[in-house]
Design a protein around this motif. Structure first.
Motif, PDB file in Angstrom:
ATOM      1  N   ASP A 202       0.837  -1.207   0.000  1.00  0.00           N
ATOM      2  CA  ASP A 202       0.000   0.000   0.000  1.00  0.00           C
ATOM      3  C   ASP A 202       0.869   1.253   0.000  1.00  0.00           C
ATOM      4  O   ASP A 202       0.565   2.237  -0.674  1.00  0.00           O
ATOM      5  N   VAL A 203       1.967   1.210   0.784  1.00  0.00           N
ATOM      6  CA  VAL A 203       2.844   2.380   0.864  1.00  0.00           C
ATOM      7  C   VAL A 203       3.406   2.708  -0.518  1.00  0.00           C
ATOM      8  O   VAL A 203       3.392   3.856  -0.951  1.00  0.00           O
ATOM      9  N   GLY A 208       3.545   5.931  -5.286  1.00  0.00           N
ATOM     10  CA  GLY A 208       3.684   5.880  -6.741  1.00  0.00           C
ATOM     11  C   GLY A 208       2.550   6.585  -7.449  1.00  0.00           C
ATOM     12  O   GLY A 208       2.754   7.238  -8.466  1.00  0.00           O
ATOM     13  N   ASN A 209       1.349   6.444  -6.944  1.00  0.00           N
ATOM     14  CA  ASN A 209       0.194   7.051  -7.606  1.00  0.00           C
ATOM     15  C   ASN A 209      -0.934   7.125  -6.583  1.00  0.00           C
ATOM     16  O   ASN A 209      -1.721   6.195  -6.427  1.00  0.00           O
ATOM     17  N   PRO A 219      -6.745   2.971   2.284  1.00  0.00           N
ATOM     18  CA  PRO A 219      -6.965   4.113   3.186  1.00  0.00           C
ATOM     19  C   PRO A 219      -5.706   4.982   3.230  1.00  0.00           C
ATOM     20  O   PRO A 219      -4.844   4.800   4.093  1.00  0.00           O
ATOM     21  N   VAL A 220      -5.613   5.905   2.291  1.00  0.00           N
ATOM     22  CA  VAL A 220      -4.378   6.665   2.078  1.00  0.00           C
ATOM     23  C   VAL A 220      -3.954   7.416   3.347  1.00  0.00           C
ATOM     24  O   VAL A 220      -2.797   7.371   3.756  1.00  0.00           O
ATOM     25  N   GLY A 221      -4.903   8.078   3.988  1.00  0.00           N
ATOM     26  CA  GLY A 221      -4.583   8.862   5.176  1.00  0.00           C
ATOM     27  C   GLY A 221      -3.958   8.016   6.270  1.00  0.00           C
ATOM     28  O   GLY A 221      -2.950   8.385   6.866  1.00  0.00           O
TER      29      GLY A 221
ATOM     30  N   LEU B 103      -3.549  -4.326  -6.493  1.00  0.00           N
ATOM     31  CA  LEU B 103      -3.369  -3.066  -5.759  1.00  0.00           C
ATOM     32  C   LEU B 103      -4.448  -2.874  -4.695  1.00  0.00           C
ATOM     33  O   LEU B 103      -5.632  -2.843  -4.989  1.00  0.00           O
ATOM     34  N   GLY B 104      -4.005  -2.774  -3.446  1.00  0.00           N
ATOM     35  CA  GLY B 104      -4.940  -2.456  -2.373  1.00  0.00           C
ATOM     36  C   GLY B 104      -5.710  -3.634  -1.826  1.00  0.00           C
ATOM     37  O   GLY B 104      -6.444  -3.494  -0.864  1.00  0.00           O
TER      38      GLY B 104
END
Lengths: 346, 502, 315
Positions: A202-203, A208-209, A219-221, B103-104
């Motif tokens: 995930d990191v 990367g995008n 969950p980007v945050g 991804l994810g």
């Protein structure tokens, strides 16, 4: 694949540097010099590995020097004023440092501050906190008392690896400080975290995008906050190894180390444009810097010239990173060629 | 009848004053392939973004397989089985193909450790099932674009999606790959997956889709079975009866192929290796030459190289018989070229700066007196342009960001008109612009042409091409395959040429 | 209630910094009336003048999304350069010119590496920080060099006119000059254009690299000028001046003035306000005998809070 090639090149460069100084500087290839290298730069390597996490996310953490000092001062206070036993102090210090990192993450995610600014502000605040809780000022008589807790000082133990392996009769191997093993352990753990876990994937995706990561439901945050937490944790570990060696903590501990750590990470191939790099490179980068500095000292080159060379190395590292990125892009342009009429593509 | 795979009601999305989507109902059954059709700016992308959770609508409700679905939560939509292949790349370029496909949502064993063996097994099976050949360990960013598209498709398919959205999936693909993709879609359909298929290519829609929804200016203008309509109907519905008729007539009356007969811009064997090859054409003073083609046919790259923004390898470019060497935008501008880029947010405007500052951005040097900027002259010049272009509101101090898309586009075109370039190049001049502003921009371009400027337009909007072009060029896979007088060519012939392999 | 306040808040938002400065001045003078004494107010201005000169000159760099970490060592090396030139017997203007020239040279090197190779400013100027500090130490050693017998030189930093110290005039002059550059010359528009949208600036025919050279040179020139003033203030030159943390104070002042590190909006005039804000806070806390630790914490919290509020106002 490519990451390994990059790391191999870095290791090669590192070995070449060692060989070069070994030839040029009479006392470079000695056990005691390598002991200096390992004990003096393990904590830089630890900081650089931590710094890799924010940089992987296109961020930066300027506050790690202050976090390091804060963690060191907490250990000082708990040991000398509160007389806590070391086995309580160690986890508390690490938790505090991690929390300092998490606060950075919160500032970035929830207050939408630029990482540079958020960590600049927390640099000032954490450094202030160090003065505020400084045991040296609260109890001036303690300022000359060394930390004597065996758990903390135990981090500064050295191991005679040569004797343990029974080969000390043939070669004189350097004694290896525990902090070096701590660094190795952390390296292994962080490598596994980045390379083998979903969190690590995930990191890289966020760095990367970020938009693709968001659309993939990551969950980007939370990932951002966690990465700054890891960076803070590393600063805590570095603080413990450092105060174990110094047997004390000062208010000015770690001033400027954030820049060294950033330099080591960048030299170690962590790209400031995000999503590229790992923790192995930064560790090597730190020891490469260390080897150059120690080697130059042994060659009798003034410390001032070393500063100039450090800057030059940093420029070369980031310049080659940039050149690689440009080459990648050009290759991409070539790939965009229409499929050959006869063969088609696959 | 079972609950539809996806059902949305009353979807509305406003961006400031601009209504991108107005009270749209949309329904997709299991095993149905539904085409979503409309010109640029009709609201297709906005609808897709709402369906994937990338943006939340201003109003509306949505149900997936009969259950209410949340808005603005992409992770939840993926968990509910809504996959999407976006028009623009959504890959993490430094990560491997395998990582990108998962991804994810990598399969994990305990402690968050990725189950790499299972991941690889599943990916290999998936690729084998659809007969796709990809190196799972290659970095996604290092792959050719066609392969990147395949990675995106595999990424969506690996979801085991019940609804799959495809936003112009074939824009980058050659005809054989398109056929393979269509076979894949039929497989999905037979397994009960509902597919939303967005494409400009009517051929594709008639070959693979069951039903269609046509959007125009943010509203649904028609829903129908594909079998029940003809291509002519579709085009008429997309463009609107009135505009189609009027602009068609106006255009036909006013067409001026080869302008006043003088060659203004001559391009010979212009090549950027691996991107476009041997492009040769003449552009005359006083004509509008439109170049059209699929996304990925390298039209934008050609324009950027002509303008000196990208390098080129070979070829000659002459303006009025004078050889020029476009090395940088500044040098191309000195030779009399101007380029209105496609993406006004990314390449065109300084959105935080005022309208007046944007309008003088290309002519700043003209307002400098002994090293000082004559702000009064800037204001006066900007006010004049604002009047001439009909920019609303008529306030040069307003931040450009606050204008509607159409007015922003007028400012962008205006900043280039102010330079009075001999050759004006425009890349997709009306993307994301409402119908009214479109007509105004067309009028501006015609006026510029009639003044004797040579105008080169790249557009994938065929109605636009048929409306404003005096001559039409077709690009495919980096080559200019044909140039026609606009009066001699029909829409269906153009469509055929655009989709053909070079 | 909130609805009625909203338009007021929006009106006031652009003046929030001025209001905050006035508010803090009021609060400090309420707590300690001596705060308002002319000596103290002049003292504030004198204290911020060096940081102020550097901050105003760095504003353009930050407006383009860059940053200049090398100002601290530049301050030191320029002071040394001026000192050595004077010691060698050259007249005062040459000495000052030498100091400024060294600064400009560093700035041009920064700008060249950043503009020509596309290297990240933070790393380039970080490397330059190290390189310039090393060079300064080689040239000047670790010692202080006392400046004697150059009265007109020391007047620059230590003198005063009409009871107001010279550095304040110099800060005012530099600020006025940079504000003039921003509003009355095309440079202001070119800088804003790069910060807002660098790709579009290039596609509009702007010579982005030339602008970058100029602004990094300006940033370093400001640091060089501050360095000369500092040597004259303390009558010594040393390679260790402009210690680590100087650059961060300068950046904080610029950012507090509302210039975003992500590029775009910014104004040299507002940087002056940011400088004053920091000056008032520092002085107020000093006069209230707030210990250094709490001062640092308060500064960090204030920077974060001010910027978070500005960010919120934008959305």
């Amino acid at each position: 694949m490519r990451a390994w090639l990059g790391n191999a090149a870095l290791v090669g460069f590192f070995l070449a540097t060692l060989a070069l100084f070994g030839l040029l500087a009479p006392n470079f290839a000695t056990a005691s010099n390598f002991e200096d290298l390992m004990s003096g730069f393990s904590f830089v390597a630890i900081l650089a590995m931590g710094q890799a996490f924010p940089i992987l996310l296109k961020g930066i953490d300027l506050s790690i020097g202050a976090t390091l000092a804060l963690a060191g001062m907490i250990a000082f206070d708990l040991s000398l004023i509160a007389h806590w036993p070391g086995y309580f102090i160690l986890p508390v210090v690490l938790a505090a440092a991690t929390l300092a990192g998490i606060v950075n993450g919160l500032l970035i995610v929830y207050l939408r501050l630029q990482p540079f600014i958020a960590t600049l502000a927390s640099l000032a605040a954490y450094r202030g906190l160090v003065y505020l809780i400084s045991g040296r000022q609260l109890v001036p008589s303690l300022s000359t008392t060394p930390i004597s807790d065996s758990w903390i000082l135990g981090l500064d133990t050295d191991f005679d690896v040569g004797s343990a392996l029974g080969i000390s009769a043939f070669v004189k191997l350097p004694w290896v400080p525990l902090s070096f093993f701590v660094m190795l352990l952390l390296l292994a753990a962080l490598w596994a975290l980045l390379d083998r876990t979903k969190f690590g994937r995930d990191v890289y995706a966020v760095g990367g995008n970020a938009e693709a990561a968001r659309l993939a439901g990551i969950p980007v945050g939370r990932r951002v906050i966690a990465c700054y937490g890891v960076c803070g944790f590393c600063a805590g570990v570095a603080a413990l190894t450092l105060i174990a060696r110094l047997t004390t903590a000062t208010e000015a501990l770690g001033v400027g180390t954030e820049l060294t750590a950033i330099a080591a990470a960048v030299i170690g191939g962590v790209s400031l444009s995000g999503g590229v790099g790992g923790v192995f490179g930064p560790a090597i980068g730190a020891f490469l810097l260390g080897a150059v500095l120690l080697g130059l000292t042994l060659l009798g080159i003034s410390q001032y010239v070393q500063q100039i060379l450090t800057g030059a190395i940093l420029l070369i590292a980031v310049g080659s990173d940039r050149a690689l990125a440009v080459r990648r892009r050009n290759r991409l342009a070539a790939n965009l060629a229409p499929p050959a009429p006869a063969g088609g593509h696959g | 009848m079972a609950d539809p795979a996806l059902e949305a009601r009353g979807l509305t999305k406003r961006y400031g004053d601009f209504v991108a989507l107005n009270n749209v109902d949309f329904r997709l059954q299991r095993g149905e392939v539904r085409a979503l059709i409309g010109s640029n700016g009709a609201g297709k992308s906005t609808l897709i973004k709402i369906l994937t959770g990338a943006v939340a609508p201003t109003a509306g409700v949505m149900r997936l397989n009969g259950e209410a679905a949340p808005f603005g939560d992409p992770g939840e939509m993926i968990r509910r089985g809504v996959g999407c292949i976006y028009q623009h790349s959504n890959l993490a370029p430094a990560m491997t193909v395998l990582d990108n496909i998962f991804l994810g949502r990598q399969p994990t064993r305990g402690f968050g450790l990725v189950d790499r063996r299972r991941q690889r097994r599943e990916a290999t099976a998936l690729l084998a099932h659809y007969g796709v050949d990809l190196d799972l360990d290659a970095a996604a960013g290092a792959l050719p674009t066609v392969k990147q598209k395949e990675v995106e498709i595999m990424k969506a398919l690996a979801l085991d999606a019940s609804v799959l959205l495809m936003d112009e999936p074939t824009g980058w693909l050659a005809a054989t790959d398109v056929r393979r993709l269509h076979d894949t879609i039929r497989q999905l359909k037979s397994r009960g997956v509902g597919v939303v298929y967005i494409s400009h290519m009517l051929d594709e829609i008639f070959s693979v889709c069951d039903t269609m929804t046509i959007l125009r200016d943010g509203v649904v203008v028609a829903e129908s079975d594909v079998a029940a309509v003809t291509r002519t109907d579709v085009v008429r519905l997309m463009v609107g009866e009135r505009l189609a008729k009027e602009s068609g007539e106006a255009a036909a009356a006013a067409r001026r192929p080869r302008g006043d007969g003088r060659v203004r811009l001559a391009v010979r064997d212009f090549t950027r290796r691996g991107v476009f090859q041997n492009i040769s054409f003449d552009l005359h003073a006083g004509e509008i030459l439109c170049i059209t083609g699929l996304i990925g046919s390298k039209r934008t790259e050609l324009l950027r190289a002509l303008f000196g923004a990208d390098p080129h390898d070979e070829g000659r470019v002459e303006i009025d018989d004078r050889l020029i060497r476009p090395r940088s935008p500044a040098s191309a501008m000195a030779e009399g070229l101007g380029l209105v880029p496609e993406d006004r947010h990314r390449d065109g405007l300084m959105l935080g700066m005022s309208v007046a500052e944007n309008l003088v951005m290309t002519t700043l040097a003209r307002f400098v007196r002994v090293g000082l900027l004559d702000r009064g002259a800037v204001r006066a010049a900007a006010a004049k342009s604002i009047d001439a272009l009909g920019v609303q509101p008529r306030d040069g101090r307003r931040a450009t960001r606050l204008l509607s898309g159409g007015n922003q586009q007028k400012v962008l075109v205006g900043k280039w008109l102010n330079r009075r370039p001999e050759v004006l190049i425009l890349d997709e001049p009306t993307v994301g612009v409402d119908v009214g502003a479109k007509a105004e921009i067309y009028a501006i371009l015609r006026a510029e042409r009639d003044r004797g400027t040579a105008v080169l337009v790249v557009s994938s909007d065929l109605e636009e091409v048929m409306t404003i072009a005096d001559r039409i060029g077709v690009m495919a896979s980096g080559r200019l395959t044909a140039i026609h007088d606009a009066t001699d060519v029909t829409l269906s012939r153009l469509v055929a040429e655009i989709g053909a392999e070079p | 209630m909130i609805a009625t306040f909203a338009p007021v808040a929006r009106r006031l938002a652009p003046h929030a910094l001025v209001l905050a400065i006035l508010l803090f001045i009021a609060a400090f003078s309420f707590l300690q009336p001596a705060f308002l004494k002319p000596e103290n107010l002049i003292g504030i201005l004198r204290q911020v003048s060096l940081i102020g000169i550097m901050a105003v000159c760095m504003t353009f760099v930050i407006m383009t999304g860059g940053v200049d970490l090398s100002v601290g060592p530049v301050l030191a090396i320029s002071g040394l350069a001026a000192f050595f030139t004077l010691e060698a017997g050259w007249p005062l203007p040459i000495g000052i010119a030498a100091g400024i020239a060294v600064g400009v040279a560093v700035g041009l090197a920064n700008g060249f590496l950043i503009a020509a190779f596309g290297l990240p400013p933070i790393i380039v100027t970080l490397a330059m920080l190290s390189i310039v500090r090393g060079t300064a130490l080689i040239a000047g050693g670790p010692d202080l060099h006392a400046i004697r017998g150059h009265d007109s030189y020391t007047f620059i930093g230590a003198g005063s006119l009409w009871g107001i110290p010279m550095p304040i005039f110099l800060f005012g002059a530099v600020a006025a000059a940079v504000i003039f550059l921003q509003f009355a010359t095309p440079l202001g528009v070119r800088v804003a254009a790069i910060g807002d949208n660098e790709r579009a600036a290039r596609l509009s025919g702007h010579r982005v690299w030339a602008t970058k050279l100029v602004i990094y040179a300006l940033s370093s020139a400001g640091a060089a000028f501050a360095g000369i003033i500092q040597t004259t203030q303390v009558h010594t030159a040393a390679a260790t001046y402009g210690e680590f943390g100087t650059e961060l104070d300068v950046i904080a002042a610029v950012v507090l003035g509302g210039t975003s590190l992500s590029g775009g909006h910014g104004s040299a005039a507002r940087t002056v306000l940011g400088v004053l804000f920091l000056g008032v806070i520092n002085s107020g806390m000093n006069i209230l005998n707030v210990p250094i630790d709490s001062q640092l914490i308060a500064k960090g919290v204030l920077i974060a809070a001010a910027l978070a509020a500005a960010e919120r106002a934008k959305h």
